[in-house]
Design a protein around this motif. Structure first.
Motif, mmCIF file in Angstrom:
data_model
loop_
_atom_site.group_PDB
_atom_site.id
_atom_site.type_symbol
_atom_site.label_atom_id
_atom_site.label_comp_id
_atom_site.label_asym_id
_atom_site.label_seq_id
_atom_site.Cartn_x
_atom_site.Cartn_y
_atom_site.Cartn_z
ATOM 1 N N CYS A 29 15.777 -32.909 31.498
ATOM 2 C CA CYS A 29 14.800 -33.765 30.810
ATOM 3 C C CYS A 29 13.738 -34.315 31.751
ATOM 4 C CB CYS A 29 15.490 -34.898 30.053
ATOM 5 S SG CYS A 29 16.232 -36.195 31.079
ATOM 6 N N VAL A 30 14.025 -34.356 33.049
ATOM 7 C CA VAL A 30 13.062 -34.902 34.012
ATOM 8 C C VAL A 30 12.047 -33.862 34.479
ATOM 9 C CG1 VAL A 30 14.751 -36.571 34.835
ATOM 10 C CG2 VAL A 30 14.521 -34.386 36.032
ATOM 11 N N LEU A 31 12.235 -32.606 34.099
ATOM 12 C CA LEU A 31 11.453 -31.521 34.687
ATOM 13 C C LEU A 31 10.154 -31.208 33.956
ATOM 14 C CD1 LEU A 31 14.302 -28.929 35.405
ATOM 15 C CD2 LEU A 31 13.363 -30.663 36.951
ATOM 16 N N PHE A 32 10.094 -31.469 32.651
ATOM 17 C CA PHE A 32 9.035 -30.869 31.838
ATOM 18 C C PHE A 32 8.000 -31.878 31.365
ATOM 19 C CE2 PHE A 32 12.629 -28.056 31.706
ATOM 20 C CZ PHE A 32 12.053 -26.803 31.833
ATOM 21 N N GLY A 33 6.811 -31.360 31.102
ATOM 22 C CA GLY A 33 5.718 -32.165 30.573
ATOM 23 C C GLY A 33 4.924 -31.372 29.558
ATOM 24 N N ASP A 34 3.934 -32.022 28.955
ATOM 25 C CA ASP A 34 3.097 -31.412 27.925
ATOM 26 C C ASP A 34 1.662 -31.263 28.426
ATOM 27 O OD1 ASP A 34 5.364 -31.676 26.322
ATOM 28 O OD2 ASP A 34 4.682 -33.567 25.446
ATOM 29 N N GLY A 35 0.946 -30.315 27.847
ATOM 30 C CA GLY A 35 -0.453 -30.142 28.217
ATOM 31 C C GLY A 35 -0.963 -28.783 27.795
ATOM 32 N N ALA A 36 -2.222 -28.522 28.118
ATOM 33 C CA ALA A 36 -2.847 -27.246 27.755
ATOM 34 C C ALA A 36 -3.938 -26.895 28.751
ATOM 35 C CB ALA A 36 -3.439 -27.321 26.348
ATOM 36 N N GLY A 37 -4.099 -25.613 28.971
ATOM 37 C CA GLY A 37 -5.182 -25.108 29.810
ATOM 38 C C GLY A 37 -5.761 -23.866 29.169
ATOM 39 N N ALA A 38 -7.063 -23.660 29.334
ATOM 40 C CA ALA A 38 -7.741 -22.515 28.708
ATOM 41 C C ALA A 38 -8.651 -21.828 29.717
ATOM 42 C CB ALA A 38 -8.559 -22.981 27.509
ATOM 43 N N LEU A 39 -8.778 -20.532 29.545
ATOM 44 C CA LEU A 39 -9.630 -19.704 30.402
ATOM 45 C C LEU A 39 -10.361 -18.710 29.512
ATOM 46 C CD1 LEU A 39 -8.546 -18.075 33.749
ATOM 47 C CD2 LEU A 39 -9.440 -16.636 31.934
ATOM 48 N N ILE A 40 -11.636 -18.538 29.740
ATOM 49 C CA ILE A 40 -12.429 -17.575 28.965
ATOM 50 C C ILE A 40 -12.709 -16.359 29.829
ATOM 51 C CG2 ILE A 40 -14.597 -17.130 27.758
ATOM 52 C CD1 ILE A 40 -14.724 -20.131 27.140
ATOM 53 N N LEU A 41 -12.313 -15.187 29.321
ATOM 54 C CA LEU A 41 -12.591 -13.921 29.986
ATOM 55 C C LEU A 41 -13.726 -13.206 29.265
ATOM 56 C CD1 LEU A 41 -8.987 -12.539 30.614
ATOM 57 C CD2 LEU A 41 -10.538 -13.504 32.311
ATOM 58 N N GLU A 42 -14.615 -12.598 30.032
ATOM 59 C CA GLU A 42 -15.766 -11.888 29.475
ATOM 60 C C GLU A 42 -15.886 -10.500 30.087
ATOM 61 O OE1 GLU A 42 -19.971 -13.636 28.698
ATOM 62 O OE2 GLU A 42 -20.037 -12.798 30.724
ATOM 63 N N ALA A 43 -16.200 -9.528 29.273
ATOM 64 C CA ALA A 43 -16.403 -8.165 29.761
ATOM 65 C C ALA A 43 -17.678 -8.086 30.601
ATOM 66 C CB ALA A 43 -16.500 -7.196 28.589
ATOM 67 N N GLN A 44 -17.520 -7.615 31.847
ATOM 68 C CA GLN A 44 -18.663 -7.390 32.730
ATOM 69 C C GLN A 44 -18.429 -6.101 33.497
ATOM 70 O OE1 GLN A 44 -19.692 -10.733 35.239
ATOM 71 N NE2 GLN A 44 -19.504 -12.222 33.580
ATOM 72 N N GLU A 45 -19.496 -5.448 33.865
ATOM 73 C CA GLU A 45 -19.367 -4.207 34.622
ATOM 74 C C GLU A 45 -19.198 -4.496 36.106
ATOM 75 O OE1 GLU A 45 -22.683 -1.681 33.733
ATOM 76 O OE2 GLU A 45 -21.711 -0.861 31.941
ATOM 77 N N GLY A 46 -18.280 -3.755 36.723
ATOM 78 C CA GLY A 46 -18.057 -3.854 38.159
ATOM 79 C C GLY A 46 -18.206 -2.492 38.799
ATOM 80 N N GLY A 47 -18.097 -2.465 40.097
ATOM 81 C CA GLY A 47 -18.271 -1.214 40.829
ATOM 82 C C GLY A 47 -17.003 -0.405 40.984
ATOM 83 N N GLY A 48 -15.880 -0.933 40.449
ATOM 84 C CA GLY A 48 -14.613 -0.214 40.570
ATOM 85 C C GLY A 48 -13.930 -0.405 41.903
ATOM 86 N N THR A 49 -14.304 -1.466 42.631
ATOM 87 C CA THR A 49 -13.696 -1.750 43.934
ATOM 88 C C THR A 49 -12.993 -3.096 43.884
ATOM 89 O OG1 THR A 49 -15.544 -2.992 44.926
ATOM 90 C CG2 THR A 49 -15.665 -0.569 44.976
ATOM 91 N N THR A 50 -12.276 -3.407 44.956
ATOM 92 C CA THR A 50 -11.574 -4.692 45.033
ATOM 93 C C THR A 50 -12.534 -5.859 45.210
ATOM 94 O OG1 THR A 50 -11.252 -4.417 47.423
ATOM 95 C CG2 THR A 50 -9.478 -3.654 45.968
ATOM 96 N N ALA A 51 -13.797 -5.571 45.448
ATOM 97 C CA ALA A 51 -14.799 -6.627 45.567
ATOM 98 C C ALA A 51 -15.284 -7.099 44.200
ATOM 99 C CB ALA A 51 -15.989 -6.147 46.395
ATOM 100 N N ASP A 52 -14.928 -6.367 43.131
ATOM 101 C CA ASP A 52 -15.347 -6.754 41.778
ATOM 102 C C ASP A 52 -14.791 -8.120 41.414
ATOM 103 O OD1 ASP A 52 -16.543 -4.301 41.525
ATOM 104 O OD2 ASP A 52 -15.040 -3.468 40.140
ATOM 105 N N ARG A 53 -15.570 -8.893 40.668
ATOM 106 C CA ARG A 53 -15.034 -10.091 40.032
ATOM 107 C C ARG A 53 -14.204 -9.667 38.821
ATOM 108 N NH1 ARG A 53 -18.943 -14.070 37.935
ATOM 109 N NH2 ARG A 53 -17.089 -15.389 37.810
ATOM 110 N N GLY A 54 -13.219 -10.488 38.456
ATOM 111 C CA GLY A 54 -12.414 -10.219 37.277
ATOM 112 C C GLY A 54 -10.992 -9.814 37.611
ATOM 113 N N ILE A 55 -10.234 -9.454 36.593
ATOM 114 C CA ILE A 55 -8.837 -9.056 36.770
ATOM 115 C C ILE A 55 -8.792 -7.676 37.421
ATOM 116 C CG2 ILE A 55 -6.702 -8.427 35.557
ATOM 117 C CD1 ILE A 55 -7.295 -10.642 33.561
ATOM 118 N N LEU A 56 -8.080 -7.601 38.540
ATOM 119 C CA LEU A 56 -7.976 -6.355 39.300
ATOM 120 C C LEU A 56 -6.662 -5.636 39.038
ATOM 121 C CD1 LEU A 56 -9.440 -7.580 42.725
ATOM 122 C CD2 LEU A 56 -10.654 -6.488 40.819
#
Length: 323
Positions: free
Chosen positions: A156-183
């Motif tokens: 009972c001492v371990l847990f709490g309530d809350g929420a977090g949100a993240l917005i993902l958007e389609a963008q073009e990258g170069g196909g390298t690890t330098a790209d922004r976004g999910i790799l």
């Protein structure tokens, strides 16, 4: 060119009620010193009476939209990761869709307990890279205070309530690890271990139930599996621990966070830690920590971020993304 799911905005919400460790001293045999020493938790937030998971999720979504400079009509999909939805159905995600005034697109929930946000991110990434959605709000939200056994001092001492949100958007990258976004992403589960972390009730058993956990077993699996999944995701991306700017782990226990970072060979100066202020908010913990990390000025555009989490199921996984 390669299509990437790039972070456009983040936001979080915490209930007004702050619950310090001292409040538990009159309820169970515990103390502030005991809780801090074993978990690193100093306080957490509890939802108000009548305040629901979708209420908090919607507020976090609004704040992420504000940061991104977007309107609800710009969003194609909402994914909510939660184990504590308001109702058996419909999904919390459709309730969020209504609350923020989004009348198009689609919305659904993902349930992987504390690993839920990682699973939701992976699903959102798949929707974007396959062309099914251009912009997706991914939310982690929980009201775990509603399923705690207030006589069990180990949980009972371990847990709490809350929420977090993240917005993902389609963008073009170069196909390298330098790209922004999910790799890369890495998802796993093993139902043989369900009895070490579960709720002893549900719809088909006609009871709400309470959270039950075998703490030592969860700790052992967490340290091993979190480091493994993080390395697996980094390997898939063609990266290593030295490339990581920030680890944003599931905020369950400071000892787990430290042990996992050590196994990965990453110093704590590169780990975003919020567990002391929020406790374990399950699927909400990573998006909360991401939003707080940005708010603090820790996470900046171009940083390589690794998120990893483990929860009941057992289910665990990680995501590598460049901010």
């Amino acid at each position: 060119m390669t299509l990437r799911a790039v972070v456009r905005g983040v936001g979080h919400y915490l209930p007004e009620r702050v619950v310090p460790n001292s409040e538990f001293e009159d309820m169970v045999d515990t103390s502030d010193e005991w809780i801090v020493a074993r978990t690193g938790i100093e306080r957490r937030h509890f939802a108000a009476e009548g305040q629901t998971t979708s209420d908090m999720a919607a507020e976090a979504a609004r704040r992420a939209l504000d940061m991104a400079g977007l309107e609800p009509s710009d969003i194609d999909a909402i994914i909510v990761a939660t184990s504590t939805a308001d109702l058996t159905f419909p999904s919390a995600a459709t309730m969020v869709q209504d609350r923020i005034g989004m009348t198009g697109g689609f919305a659904f929930d993902v349930q992987a307990v504390c690993a839920g946000f990682v699973f939701a991110l992976a699903n959102a990434n798949a929707l974007i890279v396959s062309g099914q959605a251009k912009r997706v709000i991914v939310i982690g939200a929980e009201t775990f205070s509603r399923i705690l056994d207030w006589e069990d001092r180990t949980t009972c001492v371990l847990f709490g309530d809350g929420a977090g949100a993240l917005i993902l958007e389609a963008q073009e990258g170069g196909g390298t690890t330098a790209d922004r976004g999910i790799l890369s992403t890495d998802l796993n589960s093993d139902g043989r271990h369900r009895d070490i972390l579960y709720v002893d009730g549900g719809v088909s058993t006609q009871s709400t139930g309470h959270l039950r956990m075998q703490g030592k077993e969860v700790f052992r699996h967490a340290v091993e599996k979190l480091a493994e999944t993080a390395h697996a995701a980094l390997d898939k991306a063609g990266l290593g621990a030295d490339d990581v700017d920030w680890i944003v782990p599931h905020q369950a226990n400071l000892r787990i966070i430290k042990s996992t970072a050590s196994k990965m060979g990453v110093g704590m100066d590169r780990v975003v830690v919020t567990v002391q202020d929020h406790g374990n908010t399950s699927a909400a913990s990573i998006p909360l920590a991401l939003s707080v990390g940005v708010e603090r000025g820790q996470i900046k555009e171009g940083d390589l971020v690794v998120t990893e989490a483990i929860g009941g199921g057992l289910a665990w996984g990680s995501v590598v993304l460049r901010w």
